[in-house]
Each structure stands twice: as C-alpha cells, then as structure tokens.
Design a protein around this motif. Sequence first.
Motif, mmCIF file in Angstrom:
data_model
loop_
_atom_site.group_PDB
_atom_site.id
_atom_site.type_symbol
_atom_site.label_atom_id
_atom_site.label_comp_id
_atom_site.label_asym_id
_atom_site.label_seq_id
_atom_site.Cartn_x
_atom_site.Cartn_y
_atom_site.Cartn_z
ATOM 1 N N UNK A 20 0.798 -1.233 0.000
ATOM 2 C CA UNK A 20 0.000 0.000 0.000
ATOM 3 C C UNK A 20 0.829 1.280 0.000
ATOM 4 N N UNK A 21 2.093 1.190 0.335
ATOM 5 C CA UNK A 21 2.940 2.393 0.341
ATOM 6 C C UNK A 21 3.064 2.965 -1.069
ATOM 7 N N UNK A 22 3.005 2.093 -2.099
ATOM 8 C CA UNK A 22 3.070 2.574 -3.489
ATOM 9 C C UNK A 22 2.009 3.639 -3.738
ATOM 10 N N UNK A 23 0.773 3.319 -3.408
ATOM 11 C CA UNK A 23 -0.335 4.233 -3.670
ATOM 12 C C UNK A 23 -0.220 5.532 -2.899
ATOM 13 N N UNK A 24 0.217 5.446 -1.659
ATOM 14 C CA UNK A 24 0.369 6.642 -0.840
ATOM 15 C C UNK A 24 1.467 7.548 -1.393
ATOM 16 N N UNK A 25 2.612 6.958 -1.722
ATOM 17 C CA UNK A 25 3.716 7.746 -2.283
ATOM 18 C C UNK A 25 3.308 8.363 -3.624
ATOM 19 N N UNK A 26 2.638 7.585 -4.452
ATOM 20 C CA UNK A 26 2.193 8.099 -5.745
ATOM 21 C C UNK A 26 1.216 9.269 -5.569
ATOM 22 N N UNK A 27 0.314 9.170 -4.600
ATOM 23 C CA UNK A 27 -0.654 10.252 -4.357
ATOM 24 C C UNK A 27 0.063 11.546 -3.978
ATOM 25 N N UNK A 28 1.085 11.461 -3.163
ATOM 26 C CA UNK A 28 1.851 12.654 -2.798
ATOM 27 C C UNK A 28 2.601 13.217 -4.002
ATOM 28 N N UNK A 29 3.200 12.321 -4.804
ATOM 29 C CA UNK A 29 4.008 12.783 -5.935
ATOM 30 C C UNK A 29 3.154 13.318 -7.079
ATOM 31 N N UNK A 30 1.920 12.857 -7.208
ATOM 32 C CA UNK A 30 1.048 13.390 -8.258
ATOM 33 C C UNK A 30 0.741 14.866 -8.023
ATOM 34 N N UNK A 31 0.774 15.278 -6.772
ATOM 35 C CA UNK A 31 0.568 16.682 -6.404
ATOM 36 C C UNK A 31 1.865 17.170 -5.785
#
Length: 112
Positions: A20-31
């Motif tokens: 699940x860390x993938x999705x969290x990190x991606x959400x931060x990096x998308x913004x």
Amino acid sequence: RLQALPPRTVTLLNADVAGPVWGLLEAFLLKCTSAFFQHLNLNLHGTECSAYKRLFDLLDRCGYLIAFKDSMTQSCSGHTCVGYTLVSRAHALEDFTTAHPCPQAASGLASK
C-alpha cells in the motif's frame, strides 16, 4: 483525505516501497506541491518494472535527484531490493547557496 492536508515541508521520508505504500507515495508525488519532501530514502522491493518507471517519472517531474544508490544485497533475504536516497533539487540548491562561499556557482541550476 490527502487533498485536505495543508502544504508542508517534510525534512525526511524513509519508506519501504511495497504494497500500500506505493499508492500513498504516488498520491503525494502526483501533487508535487501538496507535500514537499526535502530528502527521500526509498527501498524498492521486487521487479515491478512499470511501477518503478512511473515512480521515477514522478520523482523527476517533481524535481528529485538521486544522491545515492545501494543494491542492499546483504539485507533483502534473497529478494530484489534497491535503496535510493533522493534530494529535491530546490532543497539542494537552497542548501548550497546558503552554506557555500561561492553561491553564484549554482546560479544556472535554478532555471532547470
């Protein structure tokens, strides 16, 4: 919920990027502006090539530079693991210009 967080600066994020860390990190990096990490220590596990490509594309878009790479062959119990230390270009430039006696040496980096 991430959208509700105010912009902030985080000095260091250290994460094992799996599950699940993938999705969290991606959400931060998308913004790129919703959370600003000055330094990232990321341990990547497995061989998810398309996910790694997307991660590094996002890191590049957000202005991160790889400062160190460790193959972690002694600590991954036979799994494919690579550790990266990344620094934001903006933080590296700010740190250099405030700490170095020749801050003008980095003047060309600000436009990249």
